[in-house]
Design a protein around this motif. Structure first.
Motif, short mmCIF file in Angstrom:
data_model
loop_
_atom_site.label_atom_id
_atom_site.label_comp_id
_atom_site.label_asym_id
_atom_site.label_seq_id
_atom_site.Cartn_x
_atom_site.Cartn_y
_atom_site.Cartn_z
N SER A 230 -15.35 -72.08 -78.46
CA SER A 230 -16.20 -73.06 -77.61
C SER A 230 -16.34 -74.37 -78.20
O SER A 230 -16.96 -74.09 -79.68
CB SER A 230 -17.11 -72.68 -76.72
N THR A 231 -16.09 -75.56 -77.91
CA THR A 231 -16.52 -76.65 -78.57
C THR A 231 -16.52 -77.83 -77.33
O THR A 231 -16.00 -77.69 -76.48
CB THR A 231 -15.68 -76.99 -79.63
N HIS A 232 -17.10 -78.83 -77.77
CA HIS A 232 -17.26 -79.90 -76.89
C HIS A 232 -15.63 -80.36 -76.55
O HIS A 232 -14.93 -80.52 -77.30
CB HIS A 232 -17.72 -81.04 -77.35
#
Length: 417
Positions: A230-232
């Motif tokens: 997950s990341t922005h």
């Protein structure tokens, strides 16, 4: 041998009394029984058993009801038991069940009064064509009926009362067992086998008149967890590996025209995703895997694992865990070692004036696990139809035949011992 005759409609009224009690089980609960309201029915059953003369009837802390009808013969006879489950399915509401008797069914559509959109049509319920002149019991349209498996409970109770009232009908020791939580796969988790004290048994939990089932699915359950990256989302290019999308891709990669419940029948098995949940970082899916042989079951599990690995190979930074656990196995593996149990069941059905139909279950019963616990246990018809739905129905006359079959089984074991 005396023949059971339902002169005062006690069977239908007994069933209606039980069906009105909400006993829906809860798969999310960790207690046994999973819902305390199942004990409301258990308490009533114990009271009625004691009143009819089953002096040792009791319900244990886990909601299991036990009782004994003593032998009335000098012969040495294996102890047999009859079993049905008290809970109803979580798939459809069991709160406020209002059973309705449709007397002398003549083939017309049965429109249920509390929801006129719920209609039983012969074209959709083909077994109704065999019910002309019968008295059909349904719910009112907003709940299931609970014939699965309160029809079986009523039939066992009615047969027990008959045997106690007719000592001229010879039989060995008969045990009565009513279980909680069968619908969520825990029906015998806390069974006290020593307290039951039986050798062989019969679950009364089948569908069509005359059916006797000596074979079930073998069953595994699988839990798949995807750990994504997950990341922005505004800065995700080349970095994000969404667990949600990976899981969706895995499910989409499984066979669509075969190995699914909606494309299989008879002896064909399947891999079936039953729930999914998650976020970008982690997503989870639960599967049920079914087939009639352990070899095919293992192959389906391997196919699921291979599919997961193939998809995961595209996502180098994501990981997964796949846990496949046994749930139950095909009871035919055990019952074939004791052919007389099924043979006596077939003879009992035919003595009731019904053509016996030996069948396989695309599912499981308490009997599946009981058989592997040392209590070989085929499944006898109870007459229930369209279970787990608002269209559930049962025929009073079919229930009467089930009562007679139970009595016949008791007599045949005595005659042939």
């Amino acid at each position: 041998m005396s023949k059971y005759i339902n002169l005062d409609q006690s069977l239908a009224q007994r069933f209606i009394r039980y069906a009105a009690i909400d006993t829906q089980s809860d798969p999310g609960s960790t207690t046994c029984p999973s819902t305390l309201k199942q004990k409301n029915l258990g308490t009533l059953l114990v009271e009625e058993l004691i009143e009819m003369g089953v002096s040792d009837a009791e319900m244990d802390k886990n909601g299991y009801v036990y009782g004994t009808i003593p032998s009335n013969t000098n012969k040495k006879i294996p102890v047999i038991f009859f079993c049905s489950h008290m809970d109803t399915s979580p798939d459809c509401s069991g709160n406020g069940v209002k059973p309705i008797i449709h007397d002398n069914y003549q083939g017309a559509d049965l429109i249920l009064p509390d929801d006129v959109n719920i209609v039983l049509k012969m074209s959709e319920h083909t077994d109704l064509k065999h019910q002309i002149g019968h008295d059909i019991i349904t719910a009112s349209g907003t709940t299931l009926l609970g014939a699965d498996n309160k029809a079986g409970i009523a039939e066992i109770m009615e047969a027990a009362n008959f045997l106690i009232q007719h000592p001229e009908v010879k039989h060995g020791t008969i045990k009565i067992l009513f279980t909680p939580d069968e619908e969520i796969g825990r029906g015998v988790d806390q069974l006290d086998v020593e307290k039951l004290g039986a050798d062989f048994g019969y679950t009364i939990d089948g569908e069509t008149l005359g059916s006797i089932e000596d074979e079930t699915f073998s069953a595994d359950g699988a839990t798949l967890i995807i750990n994504g990256v997950s990341t922005h989302p505004g800065f995700a290019k080349g970095k994000m590996e969404s667990a949600i999308k990976i899981l969706a891709e895995i499910i989409a990669a499984l066979p669509k025209d075969t190995l699914t419940p909606e494309t299989t029948h008879q002896k064909e098995g399947f891999i079936h995703p039953v729930s999914i949940s998650g976020q970008v970082e982690q997503a989870e899916a639960h599967f049920i895997i079914r087939d009639f042989t352990d070899e095919k079951l293992t192959a389906h599990g391997q196919l699921l694992e291979n599919t997961v690995k193939n998809v995961m190979s595209k996502y180098p930074n994501a990981t997964f865990s796949l846990d496949i656990k046994a749930q139950y196995r095909n009871m035919k593996q055990i019952l074939d070692q004791y052919p007389q149990i099924v043979q006596f069941g077939i003879e009992a059905i035919e003595r009731a004036g019904v053509t016996a139909k030996k069948q396989s279950i695309r599912g499981g019963t308490d009997g599946s696990r009981l058989s592997f616990m040392g209590l070989p246990c085929p499944n006898i018809f109870a007459g229930e139809h369209a279970f787990h739905s608002k269209q559930e129905w049962v025929s009073v006359q079919d229930m009467e035949k089930a009562v007679q079959t139970i009595i016949n089984i008791a007599c045949i074991w005595e005659e042939k011992s």
